[in-house]
Design a protein around this motif. Sequence first.
Motif, mmCIF file in Angstrom:
data_model
loop_
_atom_site.group_PDB
_atom_site.id
_atom_site.type_symbol
_atom_site.label_atom_id
_atom_site.label_comp_id
_atom_site.label_asym_id
_atom_site.label_seq_id
_atom_site.Cartn_x
_atom_site.Cartn_y
_atom_site.Cartn_z
ATOM 1 N N PHE A 1 -25.213 -67.431 -85.584
ATOM 2 C CA PHE A 1 -25.779 -66.371 -86.418
ATOM 3 C C PHE A 1 -25.813 -65.084 -85.589
ATOM 4 C CE2 PHE A 1 -30.031 -64.316 -87.519
ATOM 5 C CZ PHE A 1 -29.551 -63.633 -88.622
ATOM 6 N N GLY A 2 -25.122 -64.048 -86.099
ATOM 7 C CA GLY A 2 -25.165 -62.780 -85.376
ATOM 8 C C GLY A 2 -25.717 -61.652 -86.231
ATOM 9 N N CYS A 3 -25.304 -61.610 -87.491
ATOM 10 C CA CYS A 3 -25.710 -60.475 -88.329
ATOM 11 C C CYS A 3 -26.118 -60.894 -89.729
ATOM 12 C CB CYS A 3 -24.568 -59.466 -88.421
ATOM 13 S SG CYS A 3 -23.151 -60.078 -89.366
ATOM 14 N N ARG B 1 -24.408 -60.730 -92.345
ATOM 15 C CA ARG B 1 -23.858 -59.855 -93.390
ATOM 16 C C ARG B 1 -22.349 -59.650 -93.273
ATOM 17 N NH1 ARG B 1 -27.308 -54.612 -94.305
ATOM 18 N NH2 ARG B 1 -25.659 -54.372 -95.855
ATOM 19 N N SER B 2 -21.662 -60.605 -92.694
ATOM 20 C CA SER B 2 -20.193 -60.539 -92.576
ATOM 21 C C SER B 2 -19.691 -59.417 -91.669
ATOM 22 C CB SER B 2 -19.520 -60.341 -93.951
ATOM 23 O OG SER B 2 -19.707 -61.459 -94.739
ATOM 24 N N PHE B 3 -20.540 -58.896 -90.798
ATOM 25 C CA PHE B 3 -20.110 -57.790 -89.941
ATOM 26 C C PHE B 3 -19.573 -58.238 -88.582
ATOM 27 C CE2 PHE B 3 -23.717 -55.247 -92.099
ATOM 28 C CZ PHE B 3 -22.878 -54.797 -93.098
ATOM 29 N N CYS B 4 -19.986 -59.417 -88.108
ATOM 30 C CA CYS B 4 -19.721 -59.723 -86.694
ATOM 31 C C CYS B 4 -18.791 -60.894 -86.444
ATOM 32 C CB CYS B 4 -21.031 -59.949 -85.947
ATOM 33 S SG CYS B 4 -21.796 -61.552 -86.249
ATOM 34 N N GLY B 5 -18.662 -61.810 -87.392
ATOM 35 C CA GLY B 5 -17.736 -62.929 -87.223
ATOM 36 C C GLY B 5 -18.241 -64.078 -86.370
ATOM 37 N N ALA B 6 -19.485 -64.020 -85.884
ATOM 38 C CA ALA B 6 -19.999 -65.103 -85.031
ATOM 39 C C ALA B 6 -20.059 -66.431 -85.785
ATOM 40 C CB ALA B 6 -21.385 -64.747 -84.495
ATOM 41 N N CYS B 7 -20.124 -66.349 -87.112
ATOM 42 C CA CYS B 7 -20.322 -67.532 -87.946
ATOM 43 C C CYS B 7 -19.010 -68.048 -88.543
ATOM 44 C CB CYS B 7 -21.279 -67.169 -89.075
ATOM 45 S SG CYS B 7 -20.550 -65.898 -90.146
HETATM 46 S S1 FES Z 1 -23.287 -63.850 -88.775
HETATM 47 FE FE1 FES Z 1 -22.189 -62.020 -88.484
HETATM 48 S S2 FES Z 1 -20.505 -62.298 -89.819
HETATM 49 FE FE2 FES Z 1 -21.728 -63.991 -90.214
#
Ligand code: FES
Lengths: 167, 739
Positions: free
Chosen positions: A37-39, A41-47
């Motif tokens: 989990f990074g953001c 909201r689809s902004f970071c790609g960590a997920c």
């Molecule tokens: S948690 Fe950042 S894109 Fe999904």
Amino acid sequence: MAIAFTLNGKPTTVDVPPEMPLLWVLRDELDLKGTKFGCGRSFCGACTVHVDGEPQRSCRMAVSRARGREITTIEGLSEDGAHPVQAAWQEIDVPQCGYCQAGQIMSASALLASNPQPTDSDIDEAMSGNICRCATYTRIRAAIHRAADLAQAPPTSHETATGGSEA
Amino acid sequence: MTGADKAGNLSRRGFLHVTALAGGGMLLGARFPLNGARGAAAATADAEATLNAFIRLTPDGTATIMAQNPEIGQGVKTMLPMLIAEELDIPWRQVRVEQADFDATKYRGQMAGGSMATPMHYESMRRVGAAARAMLVAAAAKEWKTRPEKCTAGAGVVRFRNKSLSYGELASAAAEVEPPNPRTVPLKDPKDFQIIGQAIPGVDNPKIVTGKPLFGIDVSVPGMKYAVFEKCRVHGGKVRSANLDAVKASPGVTDAFVVEPTGSAAPSPSIFQVGLPNGIAIVGDSWWLVNEARSKLEVTWDEGPTASQSTAAFDRQAEELSKQAPEQDLGNDGDAAGALASAAKTLEAAYRYPFLAHAPLEPQNTTAHFHDGELEMWAPIQTPQFARGDLAKALGIPEDGITIHLTRMGGGFGRRLYWDYMLEAALIARQAEVPVKLVWTREDDTRFDYFRPGGYHFLQGGLDDSGNLVAWRDHFVSFGEGPRFAPSAEMARNEFPQAFVPNFALQASKMPLGIPTGALRAPTSNAISFVVQSFIDELAAEAGKDPLQFRLDLLDAAAPGTRTSFDAGRMKAVLELVRDKSGWGKVDLPEGTGQGVAFHFSHRGYFAEVVQAAVSREGELGVEKIWIAGDVGRQLVNPSNAVNQVQGAALDGLGQALDQEITFEGGRTNESNFHNFKLLRIDQAPPVEVHFVISDNQPTGLGEPALPPVPPALCNAIFSVTGKRIRSLPISRHDLSWA
Ligand code: FES
Ligand code: FES
């Protein structure tokens, strides 16, 4: 409501609210902590995970949309970390904090599956949705090229001749 | 590490102690003053800092080394064990590294910050390894009835004539040997190093690439509930009332309550700048569900005095203060006012930089559990020792009743020097009476940071008729009250070019601030380098000189007798190296492409950098390449990690300069997530070429000092193309078009 899908090759059923994002189902219901989990909201790609082979941001994907599909997470990318992308990531020593890397690896492996010899600009385009806060981008690029080579000529796991054989 | 040990023969020396392990083998613990502890005192507030290192050697020949410092991605979990393994003389593949828990009775200086691990531990960790090796040799010599000097050791084996015994075979016997004095145990000649100086991949890489749980956010304990914590969006605001019953009725929610701390003694004011945590906790069975329930919250807040603060108001106030006499003199050499009045040429410029967030990719989190009257925590924290002291005060419980398990951290950059989220988790767990995992959203993380403070510099410079810099005056408008600057809003009086300009004045005025601030990677340097190195560039242009040569000349101009910690010779060496590597002034660049240069000294590291950028006539900016020359002493412990850190720091600086800013309105943070607080992405990341000058100086750390020169070098490159000076960051706010 029970929702069934294939997770890392195994049939899986969960009973959770259908709008719960796949990310939280993976992490907190199925105890697979590799997807990060990074953001939210689809902004970071960590997920990033693979859904039927395509990279998807699991933080914005309702689990109901996983019904009947094949989900692959970092835990299922290979049995033992031997996927060419995972091998290249270790060889090039990409990680700093390491938090983004599961998402990077999932995006990179999806890229290589569709484009086995990407150029730098292919890489930039495919990977620009994945933030690395530690900015390991130079090595991410290098590791994707290395993984492309490894995938073409997979190293044999038994003894490889290390000298002298080709006089 | 615990449980298996039996009390053994404790050394009378008290520096090292050895214990026989129950299953065979030895455990060596070390305690002696840190090398460089005096320099570290400012960082650790512990002038008597002692270090404990632990090596466990088992009969299978494996050496397990405890990594005592928290890992935030700086590579310390690999680097410190490398130092021990080198002198122990054991192949790296026989080394296991375990993360030590926080334990003040065993370890000291367990913190990550200030690029301090290398200077603090470089020699002492080696001495621990060398002592262990000497004990193994002594055990072998005894077995063979010979003298230790007749034996040789290497690659995990001790030899004498045609006999040999592996470290594993010797481990139990070595546990009976009296440990030597680590201060006098001989160290290797660096030319014999086998591990130090090798590119060794991070020890956690196999777990990272396979997605194993490693980070604070991955922790899970039996019976655990999840929590979110809603705070007033105005910094320092407090709850008046809330519709807790409606929230409690939400799916998945088991509890919701107002958190009000009750501790008697005051914890650190630098951490709790806006008071102890105050807000509403929502606790339940799923993090996602409790976070969803937040949208049902209706809270009446007491917003407090900070509601009147905003970025626009700070800008106006700074402008007004710049016209008034400075409130405070920070440093004066010669007569800056007089020299400016008589200079052949003078230049004036106002510089501004914004507040910034740390934005580590792993949001803040802590798992806390009160049981049997004690508090157990799992936390990503750079400073466990200070955190524990503060938590004890705020919670009103004894320090030794708090256990902190250190987790790997998904980035720190200074954010996890502060333990606000740990106290929140503890307070929530105490009130909820269950183990609780608190996880912040990205929005919480962006809004409730300890921001890198913004700042304003009103500069004047004077040149003589040969174009030499003869006067420098900086009126620094910053934040704080009375004589005190807000955290990380200060400026050192000896910041370059102090001591290199005969007439120098550094003055300051301050504005009150109700928003928490703190250290961001290369604190103060990350902002001041932009100001100083940009204005130097302006002065070089005014003098009609090449900006790189102007800097070399300036470094030659050290005022006699004024000694600073800054070694001009080392800086010149890196500047010359980066000049040569980047082809400065030699390569023909196409129209619309230019280079800029900057240098900065911070965290004992000397860095000079050149940025090459292209700017189209329409004003579109592309950064093409960064060249870096750095000097961090005589030895890079792990060159792979060294290059990774330097490239990351440089790109971090690039991201800051291009597009990052935190702004406030009505005491609230405007930015909330990565769409409006923009981190650098791969398609914006140019190649970064890294070179090191190996100088005969104590090795120092690399987590920070490569960052500060990037923003000014980029702005100077933009000037070389467009003729436009960037005097405020971020660059995205400027129109770069040119004709
Ligand atoms: S948690 Fe950042 S894109 Fe999904
Ligand atoms: S390695 Fe830290 S965010 Fe990528």
